[in-house]
Design a protein around this motif. Structure first.
Motif, PDB file in Angstrom:
ATOM      1  N   ALA A   1       0.845  -1.191   0.000  1.00 40.96           N
ATOM      2  CA  ALA A   1       0.000   0.000   0.000  1.00 40.96           C
ATOM      3  C   ALA A   1       0.883   1.244   0.000  1.00 40.96           C
ATOM      4  N   PRO A   2       1.643   1.467  -1.091  1.00 45.11           N
ATOM      5  CA  PRO A   2       2.507   2.643  -1.094  1.00 45.11           C
ATOM      6  C   PRO A   2       1.705   3.944  -0.988  1.00 45.11           C
ATOM      7  N   VAL A   3       2.195   4.827  -0.153  1.00 47.18           N
ATOM      8  CA  VAL A   3       1.548   6.135   0.020  1.00 47.18           C
ATOM      9  C   VAL A   3       1.953   7.007  -1.159  1.00 47.18           C
TER      10      VAL A   3
ATOM     11  N   ALA B   1       8.664   8.068   7.383  1.00 45.27           N
ATOM     12  CA  ALA B   1       9.932   7.419   7.766  1.00 45.27           C
ATOM     13  C   ALA B   1      10.662   6.850   6.549  1.00 45.27           C
ATOM     14  N   THR B   2      10.633   7.576   5.455  1.00 44.19           N
ATOM     15  CA  THR B   2      11.439   7.192   4.290  1.00 44.19           C
ATOM     16  C   THR B   2      12.629   8.162   4.208  1.00 44.19           C
ATOM     17  N   SER B   3      13.559   7.865   3.301  1.00 46.03           N
ATOM     18  CA  SER B   3      14.656   8.817   3.109  1.00 46.03           C
ATOM     19  C   SER B   3      14.060  10.128   2.600  1.00 46.03           C
TER      20      SER B   3
ATOM     21  N   ARG C   1       9.073  12.857  -2.920  1.00 47.98           N
ATOM     22  CA  ARG C   1       8.294  12.435  -4.092  1.00 47.98           C
ATOM     23  C   ARG C   1       6.810  12.272  -3.791  1.00 47.98           C
ATOM     24  N   LEU C   2       6.434  12.372  -2.518  1.00 50.26           N
ATOM     25  CA  LEU C   2       5.010  12.306  -2.191  1.00 50.26           C
ATOM     26  C   LEU C   2       4.364  13.635  -2.588  1.00 50.26           C
ATOM     27  N   ALA C   3       3.074  13.572  -2.918  1.00 51.79           N
ATOM     28  CA  ALA C   3       2.350  14.818  -3.230  1.00 51.79           C
ATOM     29  C   ALA C   3       1.748  15.340  -1.928  1.00 51.79           C
TER      30      ALA C   3
ATOM     31  N   ILE D   1      26.098  -1.095  -5.343  1.00 51.45           N
ATOM     32  CA  ILE D   1      25.706  -2.405  -5.865  1.00 51.45           C
ATOM     33  C   ILE D   1      26.372  -3.430  -4.961  1.00 51.45           C
ATOM     34  N   LYS D   2      25.566  -4.245  -4.314  1.00 50.75           N
ATOM     35  CA  LYS D   2      26.091  -5.262  -3.391  1.00 50.75           C
ATOM     36  C   LYS D   2      26.231  -6.564  -4.162  1.00 50.75           C
ATOM     37  N   CYS D   3      27.432  -7.126  -4.188  1.00 50.86           N
ATOM     38  CA  CYS D   3      27.717  -8.276  -5.061  1.00 50.86           C
ATOM     39  C   CYS D   3      28.255  -9.433  -4.222  1.00 50.86           C
TER      40      CYS D   3
ATOM     41  N   GLN E   1      12.633   0.466  -6.295  1.00 51.05           N
ATOM     42  CA  GLN E   1      11.657   1.556  -6.327  1.00 51.05           C
ATOM     43  C   GLN E   1      11.434   2.228  -4.964  1.00 51.05           C
ATOM     44  N   TRP E   2      11.456   1.445  -3.894  1.00 46.99           N
ATOM     45  CA  TRP E   2      11.112   2.012  -2.585  1.00 46.99           C
ATOM     46  C   TRP E   2      12.354   2.300  -1.747  1.00 46.99           C
ATOM     47  N   THR E   3      13.497   2.323  -2.391  1.00 46.47           N
ATOM     48  CA  THR E   3      14.745   2.696  -1.715  1.00 46.47           C
ATOM     49  C   THR E   3      15.509   3.742  -2.528  1.00 46.47           C
TER      50      THR E   3
ATOM     51  N   GLY F   1      18.535   3.775  -3.813  1.00 42.41           N
ATOM     52  CA  GLY F   1      19.909   4.067  -3.406  1.00 42.41           C
ATOM     53  C   GLY F   1      20.110   3.898  -1.914  1.00 42.41           C
ATOM     54  N   CYS F   2      21.325   3.706  -1.519  1.00 41.74           N
ATOM     55  CA  CYS F   2      21.685   3.533  -0.119  1.00 41.74           C
ATOM     56  C   CYS F   2      23.202   3.756  -0.015  1.00 41.74           C
ATOM     57  N   TYR F   3      23.855   3.605   1.081  1.00 43.64           N
ATOM     58  CA  TYR F   3      23.361   3.070   2.344  1.00 43.64           C
ATOM     59  C   TYR F   3      22.382   4.049   3.012  1.00 43.64           C
TER      60      TYR F   3
ATOM     61  N   ALA G   1      11.022  10.917  10.333  1.00 43.27           N
ATOM     62  CA  ALA G   1      11.922   9.942  10.965  1.00 43.27           C
ATOM     63  C   ALA G   1      12.777   9.305   9.878  1.00 43.27           C
ATOM     64  N   GLY G   2      13.522   8.274  10.256  1.00 38.55           N
ATOM     65  CA  GLY G   2      14.420   7.606   9.307  1.00 38.55           C
ATOM     66  C   GLY G   2      15.862   7.833   9.723  1.00 38.55           C
ATOM     67  N   ALA G   3      16.728   6.923   9.277  1.00 35.44           N
ATOM     68  CA  ALA G   3      18.121   6.920   9.729  1.00 35.44           C
ATOM     69  C   ALA G   3      18.818   8.259   9.509  1.00 35.44           C
ATOM     70  N   GLU G   4      18.438   8.967   8.448  1.00 26.38           N
ATOM     71  CA  GLU G   4      19.114  10.243   8.138  1.00 26.38           C
ATOM     72  C   GLU G   4      18.833  11.298   9.195  1.00 26.38           C
TER      73      GLU G   4
ATOM     74  N   MET H   1      23.626   8.045  13.044  1.00 23.25           N
ATOM     75  CA  MET H   1      23.058   8.576  11.802  1.00 23.25           C
ATOM     76  C   MET H   1      23.425   7.665  10.627  1.00 23.25           C
ATOM     77  N   GLY H   2      22.422   7.286   9.821  1.00 19.99           N
ATOM     78  CA  GLY H   2      22.685   6.490   8.629  1.00 19.99           C
ATOM     79  C   GLY H   2      22.677   4.992   8.857  1.00 19.99           C
ATOM     80  N   TYR H   3      22.438   4.570  10.092  1.00 25.15           N
ATOM     81  CA  TYR H   3      22.499   3.129  10.420  1.00 25.15           C
ATOM     82  C   TYR H   3      21.145   2.635  10.936  1.00 25.15           C
ATOM     83  N   MET H   4      20.999   1.309  10.975  1.00 28.14           N
ATOM     84  CA  MET H   4      19.741   0.717  11.448  1.00 28.14           C
ATOM     85  C   MET H   4      19.430   1.174  12.865  1.00 28.14           C
ATOM     86  N   ASP H   5      20.473   1.206  13.679  1.00 25.46           N
ATOM     87  CA  ASP H   5      20.327   1.679  15.052  1.00 25.46           C
ATOM     88  C   ASP H   5      19.755   3.103  15.069  1.00 25.46           C
ATOM     89  N   GLY H   6      20.281   3.953  14.186  1.00 20.71           N
ATOM     90  CA  GLY H   6      19.801   5.332  14.097  1.00 20.71           C
ATOM     91  C   GLY H   6      18.358   5.393  13.633  1.00 20.71           C
ATOM     92  N   ALA H   7      17.989   4.483  12.725  1.00 17.54           N
ATOM     93  CA  ALA H   7      16.598   4.459  12.239  1.00 17.54           C
ATOM     94  C   ALA H   7      15.652   4.193  13.408  1.00 17.54           C
ATOM     95  N   VAL H   8      16.019   3.227  14.255  1.00 19.86           N
ATOM     96  CA  VAL H   8      15.166   2.894  15.406  1.00 19.86           C
ATOM     97  C   VAL H   8      15.106   4.083  16.373  1.00 19.86           C
TER      98      VAL H   8
HETATM   99  C1  FAD Z   1      23.470  -2.732   0.909  1.00 18.44           C
HETATM  100  C2  FAD Z   1      23.224  -2.050   2.228  1.00 18.44           C
HETATM  101  C3  FAD Z   1      24.033  -2.352   3.305  1.00 18.44           C
HETATM  102  C4  FAD Z   1      23.809  -1.727   4.527  1.00 18.44           C
HETATM  103  N1  FAD Z   1      24.580  -2.098   5.593  1.00 18.44           N
HETATM  104  C5  FAD Z   1      24.268  -1.639   6.812  1.00 18.44           C
HETATM  105  C6  FAD Z   1      24.950  -2.124   7.969  1.00 18.44           C
HETATM  106  O1  FAD Z   1      25.833  -2.966   7.861  1.00 18.44           O
HETATM  107  N2  FAD Z   1      24.587  -1.633   9.181  1.00 18.44           N
HETATM  108  C7  FAD Z   1      23.594  -0.706   9.329  1.00 18.44           C
HETATM  109  O2  FAD Z   1      23.264  -0.331  10.461  1.00 18.44           O
HETATM  110  N3  FAD Z   1      22.949  -0.203   8.233  1.00 18.44           N
HETATM  111  C8  FAD Z   1      23.263  -0.654   7.000  1.00 18.44           C
HETATM  112  N4  FAD Z   1      22.607  -0.169   5.900  1.00 18.44           N
HETATM  113  C9  FAD Z   1      21.737   1.004   6.072  1.00 18.44           C
HETATM  114  C10 FAD Z   1      20.398   0.607   6.651  1.00 18.44           C
HETATM  115  O3  FAD Z   1      19.772  -0.323   5.780  1.00 18.44           O
HETATM  116  C11 FAD Z   1      19.559   1.874   6.755  1.00 18.44           C
HETATM  117  O4  FAD Z   1      20.200   2.796   7.610  1.00 18.44           O
HETATM  118  C12 FAD Z   1      18.187   1.585   7.351  1.00 18.44           C
HETATM  119  O5  FAD Z   1      17.484   0.614   6.598  1.00 18.44           O
HETATM  120  C13 FAD Z   1      17.377   2.858   7.344  1.00 18.44           C
HETATM  121  O6  FAD Z   1      16.127   2.576   7.907  1.00 18.44           O
HETATM  122  P1  FAD Z   1      14.917   3.544   7.670  1.00 18.44           P
HETATM  123  O7  FAD Z   1      13.773   2.960   8.419  1.00 18.44           O
HETATM  124  O8  FAD Z   1      15.342   4.932   7.922  1.00 18.44           O
HETATM  125  O9  FAD Z   1      14.645   3.491   6.088  1.00 18.44           O
HETATM  126  P2  FAD Z   1      14.300   2.250   5.166  1.00 18.44           P
HETATM  127  O10 FAD Z   1      14.910   0.993   5.701  1.00 18.44           O
HETATM  128  O11 FAD Z   1      14.638   2.680   3.785  1.00 18.44           O
HETATM  129  O12 FAD Z   1      12.735   2.114   5.347  1.00 18.44           O
HETATM  130  C14 FAD Z   1      11.850   2.948   4.656  1.00 18.44           C
HETATM  131  C15 FAD Z   1      10.633   2.100   4.337  1.00 18.44           C
HETATM  132  O13 FAD Z   1       9.663   2.928   3.688  1.00 18.44           O
HETATM  133  C16 FAD Z   1       9.090   2.205   2.641  1.00 18.44           C
HETATM  134  N5  FAD Z   1       8.569   3.171   1.662  1.00 18.44           N
HETATM  135  C17 FAD Z   1       9.267   3.933   0.785  1.00 18.44           C
HETATM  136  N6  FAD Z   1       8.419   4.717   0.091  1.00 18.44           N
HETATM  137  C18 FAD Z   1       7.178   4.442   0.551  1.00 18.44           C
HETATM  138  C19 FAD Z   1       5.869   4.928   0.224  1.00 18.44           C
HETATM  139  N7  FAD Z   1       5.675   5.868  -0.712  1.00 18.44           N
HETATM  140  N8  FAD Z   1       4.791   4.407   0.882  1.00 18.44           N
HETATM  141  C20 FAD Z   1       4.975   3.472   1.865  1.00 18.44           C
HETATM  142  N9  FAD Z   1       6.184   2.979   2.224  1.00 18.44           N
HETATM  143  C21 FAD Z   1       7.270   3.470   1.572  1.00 18.44           C
HETATM  144  C22 FAD Z   1      10.204   1.345   2.093  1.00 18.44           C
HETATM  145  O14 FAD Z   1       9.666   0.217   1.425  1.00 18.44           O
HETATM  146  C23 FAD Z   1      10.936   0.953   3.376  1.00 18.44           C
HETATM  147  O15 FAD Z   1      10.412  -0.231   3.917  1.00 18.44           O
HETATM  148  C24 FAD Z   1      22.789  -0.758   4.655  1.00 18.44           C
HETATM  149  C25 FAD Z   1      21.981  -0.451   3.568  1.00 18.44           C
HETATM  150  C26 FAD Z   1      22.184  -1.096   2.369  1.00 18.44           C
HETATM  151  C27 FAD Z   1      21.273  -0.779   1.209  1.00 18.44           C
END
Ligand code: FAD
Length: 285
Positions: A62-64, A91-93, A99-101, A123-125, A217-219, A221-223, A249-252, A258-265
């Protein structure tokens, strides 16, 4: 760390990010640093566990696409439904949030910020082998190359020790350049880097898998996102400041990790506290 080249981001962002993560050494270190641990079973387990706790309030597929808002409430719109709420947390980047209206449109500072915070290019390989043969040669599977195109390597073998998995990242300009090639050409270049680093056995993986994160589409780019020159100084406050009933909200937006999963939480907890406070509730300690 930024999946970008030096020319892409500002020195102020470099310093802000390093400061929010206890310094550069911790960020680049494996032992005792940000690169030390992996989550057995994959990092998606964090999101899956949170979703299980929340139950059927989580709506998938259900993308917004739009948010209508007034000072005292908002309507979040998807193709299939609309949800009304007193407060909304986006909570997106910032790039995807931009890009939302919005109806009415965002204040200029917030919109201009979302125009200036690109996501990194990665690109993760991964190449899969019968066993982690490099270990028998006394190699860790970890490496850094200054020539590339793969410049960072890790041993991504599962804890069971089998199969052997080498992981390499194409980042920044290399990710952009090699992202334009077809997969066969990219595979040849990446596996060639593994062979240069770990010997000729690395040239013949059983399997090669990759993810071009800018294509998702829903990311897109990263990290994570980074700020180019003149952006923190002009638009920094708009990164976290709520707009009417909308919180960001969001890791940024994290001030720690900042920029990490921990930061996102942590950013989710900060935004939730803002909402509780705006609704007149007691903010949790
Ligand atoms: C390859 C790679 C390696 C990484 N390695 C690490 C690592 O080792 N350690 C670490 O801590 N972090 C790592 N990261 C970074 C980590 O993934 C991010 O910091 C984290 O996911 C950010 O969380 P977030 O909730 O802010 O955003 P996201 O995880 O991007 O969550 C945003 C959510 O919003 C959803 N969304 C987007 N647009 C819409 C919309 N219009 N409507 C509804 N939903 C939408 C997306 O589907 C997504 O589920 C890595 C990232 C990548 C890509």
């Amino acid at each position: 760390m930024w999946a970008a080249d030096a020319a892409d981001l500002s020195l102020l962002h470099f310093l802000t990010y390093a400061g929010a993560n206890n310094g550069l050494q911790r960020l680049i270190s494996t032992r005792g640093g940000a690169q030390q641990s992996r989550i057995v079973g994959g990092s998606q387990r964090i999101a899956l566990a949170l979703a299980t706790e929340l139950g059927d309030v989580v709506r998938l597929d259900a993308p917004v696409h739009a948010i209508g808002w007034r000072p005292d409430g908002a309507e979040v719109r998807t193709d299939a439904s609309a949800v009304r709420a007193k407060r909304v947390i986006v909570a997106t980047s910032p790039a995807l949030a931009g890009r939302l209206a919005y109806d009415p449109g965002l204040p200029a500072d917030r919109d201009l910020l979302t125009q200036r915070m690109p996501n990194g290019s990665v690109i993760k390989c991964m190449a899969v082998y019968g066993e982690p043969f490099w270990r028998a040669d006394g190699l860790s599977g970890q490496g850094v190359s200054i020539t590339g195109p793969v410049k960072v390597f890790f041993d991504n073998t599962p804890p069971s020790g089998s199969p052997g998995v080498l992981l390499g990242f194409l980042e920044g300009n290399q990710a952009r350049r090699y992202g334009r090639l077809d997969q066969a050409a990219r595979r040849q270049a990446v596996v060639g880097c593994f062979a240069t680093m770990f010997g000729s056995r690395a040239a013949h993986p059983d399997l090669y898998v990759e993810k071009v994160w800018a294509d998702e589409q829903w990311t897109r780019g990263c990290y994570g996102a980074f700020l180019p020159p003149n952006t923190w100084t002009n638009f920094g406050p708009a990164l976290r400041a709520a707009v009417g009933p909308m919180h960001w909200a969001g890791a940024e937006t994290a001030t720690r990790s900042m920029g990490y999963m921990d930061g996102a939480v942590l950013s989710g907890e900060r935004a939730a506290a803002e909402v509780i406070s705006a609704l007149g509730g007691a903010t949790p300690a």
